[in-house]
Design an enzyme around this catalytic site. Structure first.
Site, mmCIF file in Angstrom:
data_model
loop_
_atom_site.group_PDB
_atom_site.id
_atom_site.type_symbol
_atom_site.label_atom_id
_atom_site.label_comp_id
_atom_site.label_asym_id
_atom_site.label_seq_id
_atom_site.Cartn_x
_atom_site.Cartn_y
_atom_site.Cartn_z
ATOM 1 N N SER A 7 13.775 -8.500 -4.900
ATOM 2 C CA SER A 7 12.467 -8.703 -5.535
ATOM 3 C C SER A 7 12.638 -9.237 -6.956
ATOM 4 C CB SER A 7 11.700 -7.386 -5.562
ATOM 5 O OG SER A 7 10.568 -7.548 -6.374
ATOM 6 N N HIS A 32 11.939 -12.196 -2.558
ATOM 7 C CA HIS A 32 10.663 -11.481 -2.542
ATOM 8 C C HIS A 32 9.942 -11.736 -3.868
ATOM 9 C CE1 HIS A 32 8.084 -8.257 -0.910
ATOM 10 N NE2 HIS A 32 7.990 -7.803 -2.153
ATOM 11 N N ASP A 34 6.546 -10.830 -5.895
ATOM 12 C CA ASP A 34 5.429 -9.886 -5.980
ATOM 13 C C ASP A 34 4.322 -10.407 -6.884
ATOM 14 O OD1 ASP A 34 6.255 -7.454 -4.506
ATOM 15 O OD2 ASP A 34 7.920 -7.467 -5.929
ATOM 16 N N MET A 36 0.783 -9.586 -8.568
ATOM 17 C CA MET A 36 -0.092 -8.444 -8.888
ATOM 18 C C MET A 36 -1.216 -8.913 -9.794
ATOM 19 S SD MET A 36 2.840 -5.681 -9.739
ATOM 20 C CE MET A 36 4.116 -5.277 -8.555
ATOM 21 N N HIS A 65 4.539 -11.454 -1.566
ATOM 22 C CA HIS A 65 3.794 -10.209 -1.345
ATOM 23 C C HIS A 65 2.648 -10.191 -2.342
ATOM 24 C CE1 HIS A 65 4.105 -5.483 -1.731
ATOM 25 N NE2 HIS A 65 2.974 -5.868 -1.152
ATOM 26 N N MET A 67 -0.396 -8.493 -3.980
ATOM 27 C CA MET A 67 -1.101 -7.227 -4.218
ATOM 28 C C MET A 67 -2.339 -7.578 -5.023
ATOM 29 S SD MET A 67 2.358 -5.138 -4.981
ATOM 30 C CE MET A 67 3.271 -6.668 -5.060
ATOM 31 N N MET A 139 4.962 -0.007 2.738
ATOM 32 C CA MET A 139 5.268 0.336 1.342
ATOM 33 C C MET A 139 5.851 1.752 1.286
ATOM 34 S SD MET A 139 4.658 -2.249 -0.581
ATOM 35 C CE MET A 139 5.141 -1.401 -2.082
ATOM 36 N N ASP A 177 9.515 -1.746 1.514
ATOM 37 C CA ASP A 177 9.531 -2.188 0.116
ATOM 38 C C ASP A 177 9.258 -1.001 -0.799
ATOM 39 O OD1 ASP A 177 9.194 -3.538 -2.291
ATOM 40 O OD2 ASP A 177 7.410 -4.638 -1.655
ATOM 41 N N GLY A 179 11.896 1.377 -3.758
ATOM 42 C CA GLY A 179 12.926 2.406 -3.881
ATOM 43 C C GLY A 179 14.118 2.223 -2.961
ATOM 44 N N GLY A 199 14.437 -4.439 -5.452
ATOM 45 C CA GLY A 199 14.302 -5.022 -6.778
ATOM 46 C C GLY A 199 15.345 -4.496 -7.735
HETATM 47 C C1 DX5 Z 1 6.274 -2.803 -5.885
HETATM 48 C C2 DX5 Z 1 6.770 -4.122 -5.367
HETATM 49 C C3 DX5 Z 1 8.198 -4.109 -5.008
HETATM 50 C C4 DX5 Z 1 9.136 -3.839 -6.154
HETATM 51 C C5 DX5 Z 1 10.290 -3.089 -5.579
HETATM 52 O O1 DX5 Z 1 4.905 -2.789 -5.879
HETATM 53 O O2 DX5 Z 1 6.057 -4.499 -4.202
HETATM 54 O O3 DX5 Z 1 8.589 -5.290 -4.331
HETATM 55 O O4 DX5 Z 1 9.588 -4.979 -6.804
HETATM 56 O O5 DX5 Z 1 11.100 -2.657 -6.612
HETATM 57 P P1 DX5 Z 1 12.193 -1.518 -6.380
HETATM 58 O O6 DX5 Z 1 13.124 -2.020 -5.303
HETATM 59 O O7 DX5 Z 1 12.852 -1.387 -7.715
HETATM 60 O O8 DX5 Z 1 11.463 -0.283 -5.952
HETATM 61 ZN ZN ZN Z 2 6.852 -6.209 -2.993
#
Ligand code: DX5
Ligand code: ZN
Length: 224
Positions: A7, A32, A34, A36, A65, A67, A139, A177, A179, A199
């Site tokens: 990510s 990936h 993201d 937002m 992705h 959001m 998620m 996705d 952690g 990420g």
């Molecule tokens: C969170 C994102 C993830 C994020 C994951 O809302 O959708 O893609 O970047 O980051 P890690 O892998 O550090 O949890």
């Molecule tokens: Zn994501």
């Protein structure tokens, strides 16, 4: 083979080109991205214009992705970028009709379509559309931020999705996705995930980006 999707949210924004070159040289298959909007999630990241620039310096699969609160509109903003997979949120559409409309719109653009569910959303809500999805994103943290703790209890959703695709002879991918590190990635693969988003584990890895990617790739799947 596991698909690893680092990510970009955890990359160094002051040196994105360098981090994308590092990603290009790695064995990771997808990137990936993201998006937002500060409305659907309490954070704002980056959008289509930066993605257009990113696509100029990588040939790899672009896994977006979104959001955002209005996916039906926002999917059009990505027309100029070379998107391969576009994932939006179930919670962002008002009804089944709109859910279908967003999926159909993505497909009409020649892009693979995926739907994501937040931790509090039961996976069964996706039943009516699973037959037309290319991927489901589970998620394993509340969307909005990188670096959060993996929610192990989300793995039962992956089992359910796997059973459903076998029973119904479907072949959507299961992505997880939030952690993901080696230990949690291992559990996710045991629970039938095909694609791991990671990420902070990749971009902030104390050993190296390549080490993180290769450790996740080593979690080979024996069977689907
Ligand atoms: C969170 C994102 C993830 C994020 C994951 O809302 O959708 O893609 O970047 O980051 P890690 O892998 O550090 O949890
Ligand atoms: Zn994501």
């Amino acid at each position: 083979m596991i698909i690893v999707s680092p990510s970009l949210l955890s990359a160094n924004f002051l040196n994105l080109e360098k981090d994308i070159e590092m990603f290009n040289k790695s064995n990771a298959q997808w990137l990936h991205y993201d998006v937002m909007d500060g409305n659907f999630v309490p954070n704002i990241s980056f959008g289509p214009q930066i993605l257009e620039q990113v696509c100029k310096i990588t040939d790899k699969f672009i896994d977006v992705h979104i959001m955002v609160a209005n996916p039906l509109k926002v999917v059009d903003y990505f027309d100029k970028a070379r998107v391969n997979m576009l994932t939006f949120h179930y919670e962002a559409v008002k009804d089944l009709e709109e859910l279908n409309a967003v999926i159909d719109k993505i497909h009409a653009k020649g892009i693979k379509a995926a739907v994501s569910i937040k931790p509090n959303t039961p996976v069964e809500v996706l039943e009516p559309v699973l037959c037309k999805l290319d991927m489901v994103l589970v998620m394993s943290v509340e969307p909005g931020f990188g670096g959060q703790k993996f929610m192990t209890e989300m793995l039962s959703k992956c089992d359910w999705l796997h059973n459903w695709r076998i029973e119904n002879n479907l072949n959507y991918l299961i992505q997880i996705d939030g952690g993901i590190n080696y230990e949690n990635g291992k559990k996710a693969v045991e629970h039938h995930c095909d694609s791991l988003v990671a990420g902070s584990y990749c971009f902030n890895n104390p050993v190296s980006f390549d080490y993180a990617v290769d450790s996740l790739l080593s979690l080979k799947k024996e069977n689907k």
